[in-house]
Design a protein around this motif. Structure first.
Motif, PDB file in Angstrom:
ATOM      1  N   CYS A 124     -18.368   5.807  10.008  1.00 27.20           N
ATOM      2  CA  CYS A 124     -17.444   4.708   9.157  1.00 27.20           C
ATOM      3  C   CYS A 124     -16.135   4.526   9.759  1.00 27.20           C
ATOM      4  N   PHE A 125     -15.523   3.332   9.395  1.00 27.12           N
ATOM      5  CA  PHE A 125     -14.092   3.185  10.021  1.00 27.12           C
ATOM      6  C   PHE A 125     -13.422   2.173   8.771  1.00 27.12           C
ATOM      7  N   MET A 126     -12.231   2.203   8.814  1.00 26.06           N
ATOM      8  CA  MET A 126     -11.267   1.309   8.172  1.00 26.06           C
ATOM      9  C   MET A 126     -10.902  -0.059   8.940  1.00 26.06           C
ATOM     10  N   LEU A 127     -11.290  -1.131   8.189  1.00 30.18           N
ATOM     11  CA  LEU A 127     -10.863  -2.469   9.071  1.00 30.18           C
ATOM     12  C   LEU A 127      -9.885  -3.091   8.334  1.00 30.18           C
ATOM     13  N   ASP A 128      -8.764  -3.580   8.971  1.00 32.95           N
ATOM     14  CA  ASP A 128      -7.710  -4.343   8.027  1.00 32.95           C
ATOM     15  C   ASP A 128      -8.254  -5.888   8.319  1.00 32.95           C
ATOM     16  N   THR A 129      -8.467  -6.305   7.169  1.00 37.06           N
ATOM     17  CA  THR A 129      -8.874  -7.752   6.702  1.00 37.06           C
ATOM     18  C   THR A 129      -7.631  -8.601   6.897  1.00 37.06           C
ATOM     19  N   GLY A 130      -6.303  -8.123   6.807  1.00 44.28           N
ATOM     20  CA  GLY A 130      -5.135  -9.085   6.642  1.00 44.28           C
ATOM     21  C   GLY A 130      -5.202  -9.776   5.270  1.00 44.28           C
ATOM     22  N   ARG A 131      -5.967  -9.530   4.340  1.00 47.13           N
ATOM     23  CA  ARG A 131      -5.617 -10.142   3.246  1.00 47.13           C
ATOM     24  C   ARG A 131      -6.273  -9.088   2.075  1.00 47.13           C
ATOM     25  N   PRO A 132      -6.183  -9.495   0.718  1.00 47.16           N
ATOM     26  CA  PRO A 132      -6.835  -8.321  -0.187  1.00 47.16           C
ATOM     27  C   PRO A 132      -8.126  -7.895   0.077  1.00 47.16           C
ATOM     28  N   GLY A 133      -8.489  -7.014   0.463  1.00 43.78           N
ATOM     29  CA  GLY A 133      -9.623  -6.214   0.892  1.00 43.78           C
ATOM     30  C   GLY A 133     -10.662  -6.523  -0.019  1.00 43.78           C
ATOM     31  N   LYS A 134     -10.202  -6.595  -1.316  1.00 47.85           N
ATOM     32  CA  LYS A 134     -11.477  -6.552  -2.603  1.00 47.85           C
ATOM     33  C   LYS A 134     -12.151  -8.087  -2.581  1.00 47.85           C
ATOM     34  N   GLU A 135     -11.227  -8.901  -2.130  1.00 48.23           N
ATOM     35  CA  GLU A 135     -11.661 -10.566  -1.972  1.00 48.23           C
ATOM     36  C   GLU A 135     -12.548 -10.610  -0.913  1.00 48.23           C
ATOM     37  N   VAL A 136     -12.368  -9.776   0.241  1.00 45.41           N
ATOM     38  CA  VAL A 136     -13.154 -10.037   1.556  1.00 45.41           C
ATOM     39  C   VAL A 136     -14.806  -9.382   0.915  1.00 45.41           C
ATOM     40  N   LEU A 137     -14.596  -8.043   0.399  1.00 45.90           N
ATOM     41  CA  LEU A 137     -15.877  -7.300  -0.237  1.00 45.90           C
ATOM     42  C   LEU A 137     -16.721  -8.287  -0.958  1.00 45.90           C
ATOM     43  N   ALA A 138     -15.988  -8.974  -1.817  1.00 49.09           N
ATOM     44  CA  ALA A 138     -16.591  -9.898  -2.800  1.00 49.09           C
ATOM     45  C   ALA A 138     -17.350 -10.989  -1.831  1.00 49.09           C
ATOM     46  N   ALA A 139     -16.801 -11.626  -1.017  1.00 51.47           N
ATOM     47  CA  ALA A 139     -17.247 -12.643  -0.105  1.00 51.47           C
ATOM     48  C   ALA A 139     -18.373 -12.107   0.764  1.00 51.47           C
ATOM     49  N   MET A 140     -18.235 -10.981   1.283  1.00 50.01           N
ATOM     50  CA  MET A 140     -19.277 -10.417   2.055  1.00 50.01           C
ATOM     51  C   MET A 140     -20.691 -10.299   1.486  1.00 50.01           C
ATOM     52  N   ASN A 194     -24.724 -11.432   1.431  1.00 49.00           N
ATOM     53  CA  ASN A 194     -25.780 -10.228   1.379  1.00 49.00           C
ATOM     54  C   ASN A 194     -25.404  -9.151   2.472  1.00 49.00           C
ATOM     55  N   VAL A 195     -24.046  -8.967   2.650  1.00 52.91           N
ATOM     56  CA  VAL A 195     -23.631  -7.771   3.590  1.00 52.91           C
ATOM     57  C   VAL A 195     -22.673  -7.048   2.506  1.00 52.91           C
ATOM     58  N   TYR A 196     -23.361  -5.836   2.090  1.00 52.11           N
ATOM     59  CA  TYR A 196     -22.531  -4.643   1.226  1.00 52.11           C
ATOM     60  C   TYR A 196     -21.755  -3.888   2.054  1.00 52.11           C
ATOM     61  N   VAL A 197     -20.208  -4.197   2.078  1.00 51.10           N
ATOM     62  CA  VAL A 197     -19.455  -3.275   2.915  1.00 51.10           C
ATOM     63  C   VAL A 197     -18.719  -2.327   1.963  1.00 51.10           C
ATOM     64  N   GLY A 198     -18.188  -1.212   2.313  1.00 54.56           N
ATOM     65  CA  GLY A 198     -17.659  -0.048   1.593  1.00 54.56           C
ATOM     66  C   GLY A 198     -16.438  -0.600   0.853  1.00 54.56           C
ATOM     67  N   ARG A 199     -15.982   0.293  -0.306  1.00 52.78           N
ATOM     68  CA  ARG A 199     -14.653  -0.166  -1.073  1.00 52.78           C
ATOM     69  C   ARG A 199     -13.358  -0.129  -0.325  1.00 52.78           C
ATOM     70  N   VAL A 200     -12.163  -0.316  -1.144  1.00 51.98           N
ATOM     71  CA  VAL A 200     -10.908  -0.460  -0.740  1.00 51.98           C
ATOM     72  C   VAL A 200     -10.118   0.775  -1.391  1.00 51.98           C
ATOM     73  N   TRP A 201      -9.501   1.187  -0.552  1.00 49.18           N
ATOM     74  CA  TRP A 201      -8.471   2.388  -1.102  1.00 49.18           C
ATOM     75  C   TRP A 201      -7.081   1.710  -1.486  1.00 49.18           C
ATOM     76  N   PRO A 202      -6.501   2.228  -2.708  1.00 49.60           N
ATOM     77  CA  PRO A 202      -5.331   1.696  -3.240  1.00 49.60           C
ATOM     78  C   PRO A 202      -4.357   1.661  -2.089  1.00 49.60           C
ATOM     79  N   ALA A 203      -3.927   2.804  -1.558  1.00 48.45           N
ATOM     80  CA  ALA A 203      -2.945   2.807  -0.416  1.00 48.45           C
ATOM     81  C   ALA A 203      -3.092   1.697   0.716  1.00 48.45           C
ATOM     82  N   TRP A 204      -4.154   1.324   0.977  1.00 47.54           N
ATOM     83  CA  TRP A 204      -4.295   0.174   2.143  1.00 47.54           C
ATOM     84  C   TRP A 204      -5.335  -0.984   1.441  1.00 47.54           C
ATOM     85  N   PRO A 205      -4.462  -1.824   0.629  1.00 53.20           N
ATOM     86  CA  PRO A 205      -5.270  -2.742   0.070  1.00 53.20           C
ATOM     87  C   PRO A 205      -5.783  -3.859   0.924  1.00 53.20           C
ATOM     88  N   THR A 206      -5.373  -3.875   2.136  1.00 52.28           N
ATOM     89  CA  THR A 206      -5.940  -5.144   3.007  1.00 52.28           C
ATOM     90  C   THR A 206      -7.031  -4.523   3.615  1.00 52.28           C
TER      91      THR A 206
END
Ligand code: PLP
Length: 403
Positions: free
Chosen positions: A323-339, A343-355
């Motif tokens: 696994c790795f962390m990927l910087d989306t440059g925007r709120p990560g939770k939005e990207v997760l929801a869009a992914m 139909n692509v289920y990507v892992g969660r966001v950690w509060p310390a690194w919200p993007t």
């Protein structure tokens, strides 16, 4: 002989010790063990009640290869024996693992996965005045266990190289109960050096426990810490068959430590193990080529993914894991929801690194689909991408950020 005594025979844990500790254990008996499976599931449920069968699942650090061929054969051959408890099979796993690693068998305690001993170690060695010290971002399970023991949680940011900041962790609190090092780290996949781990052993607060979680060690070039256990240090190492060995749903893991330390975990839970799980684990560790073969598969696909990310100027952590962390440059939770909508289920966001979002390395086909979906999502507007709320029980873990 009662079930407790049967387990005691296996573990050299006395009935008197069990009774001494059982009152304390009963206080926390109703606290659920929260683990990767629950956290990934909670994220999935924000969008859909059931994940579609054809979804790309790269959100739970699972191994899409599943159990190796020999392990599958062991499982199948034992199905007719499923009506039996079989402590001999558990003993065989302990003997095989200790033999391979040069450990005394009484230093090895098997469980149905490593989540249980992780949780129990935190319960056993933390309390209201003995904080739990962990990395940020780091694997969250121990924080939920600390909540159960009433311990303060001290989160220490990773270094700029994404290693555990061992000096800051050691200095975090003179009364620390547990220092948790996940090597390689979940979610970043990054390594903490042998020198740093040796520093933690030598300098940690008196009476504290160093809990070294090696769930992902086989994917990496990190130095394993079993020699610290052999040297009788205040160290417990966790191993699981859920990752490289592909047995997350089969359930087997190990706690490795001095017998007096392992005895302190057993008061929180002792049970006979699923016979198919221990047999499959034994077969897996006896396959001499398996670690290298699977490490190479994971490394190749990870490198291909990193080449593509680099070519597209996307920023990610230098992982040596699945696994790795990927910087989306925007709120990560939005990207997760869009992914997830793609139909692509990507892992969660950690509060310390919200993007940032965590991505599990899946099959080559999974990662191709991930790349297509990710590019589409990142190229599109964020309008309409709403993060969904976390379930109540996963909110409000008491913690303190150290900077
Ligand atoms: N430790 C780490 C760092 C993990 O990521 C996980 C699961 O993902 C576990 C422990 C627990 O794994 P299991 O209970 O499946 O052995």
């Amino acid at each position: 002989m009662c079930p407790v005594e049967l387990d005691c025979t296996l573990t050299r844990f006395s009935r008197r010790s069990f009774l001494r500790y059982s009152a304390a254990a009963s206080v926390v008996a109703s606290i659920p063990i929260l683990t990767e499976a629950h956290l990934a599931h909670a994220q999935r449920r924000r969008v859909a009640k059931h994940i579609p069968a054809d979804a790309v699942r790269i959100d739970a650090n699972e191994n899409p290869l599943g159990p190796c061929t020999g392990a599958c054969a062991s499982i199948s051959s034992l199905i007719p024996e499923g009506g039996r408890y079989d402590f001999d099979l558990t003993e065989k796993l302990v003997m095989a693992f200790s033999d391979i690693e040069g450990l005394k068998p009484e230093y090895v305690m098997p469980y149905a996965g490593s989540s249980e001993p992780l949780h129990y170690t935190v319960l056993a060695f933390t309390s209201r005045d003995k904080p739990y010290v962990t990395a940020d971002p780091g694997y969250e399970a121990g924080m939920y266990a600390a909540k159960a023991s009433g311990a303060k949680v001290l989160q220490v940011p990773l270094t700029k190289d994404y290693a555990h900041d061992v000096k800051a962790m050691v200095a975090a609190d003179p009364n620390a109960g547990v220092l948790y090092i996940c090597n390689p780290n979940n979610p970043t996949g990054t390594i903490t050096s042998r020198e740093d781990i040796a520093y933690a052993v030598a300098n940690k607060p008196a009476g504290s426990m160093l809990l070294i979680d090696e769930a992902y060690i086989h994917f990496s070039d990190a130095t394993p810490s079993l020699d610290l256990v052999k040297a009788d240090k205040d160290v417990i190492v966790l191993r699981t068959f859920s990752k490289l060995y592909g047995m997350a749903g089969v359930r087997c893991g190990l706690a490795i430590g001095r017998p007096d330390l392992l005895a302190k975990l057993q008061v929180y839970g002792m049970n006979s193990l699923p016979i198919m799980a221990v047999a499959a684990a034994t077969t897996s560790i006896q396959d001499k080529d398996l670690i290298l073969q699977r490490k190479k598969i994971n490394t190749d696909i990870r490198h291909e993914t990193f080449e593509w990310l680099t070519a597209n100027n996307y920023k990610f952590t230098p992982s040596q894991s699945n696994c790795f962390m990927l910087d989306t440059g925007r709120p990560g939770k939005e990207v997760l929801a869009a992914m997830q909508k793609k139909n692509v289920y990507v892992g969660r966001v950690w509060p310390a690194w919200p993007t940032y979002i965590r991505v599990t390395v899946g099959t080559r086909s999974d990662m191709e689909k991930f790349r297509i979906a990710y590019k589409e999502v990142i190229s599109s507007s964020t309008a309409g991408l709403e993060p969904l709320p976390l379930p109540e029980r996963l909110r409000n873990t008491p913690h303190t950020h150290l900077s």
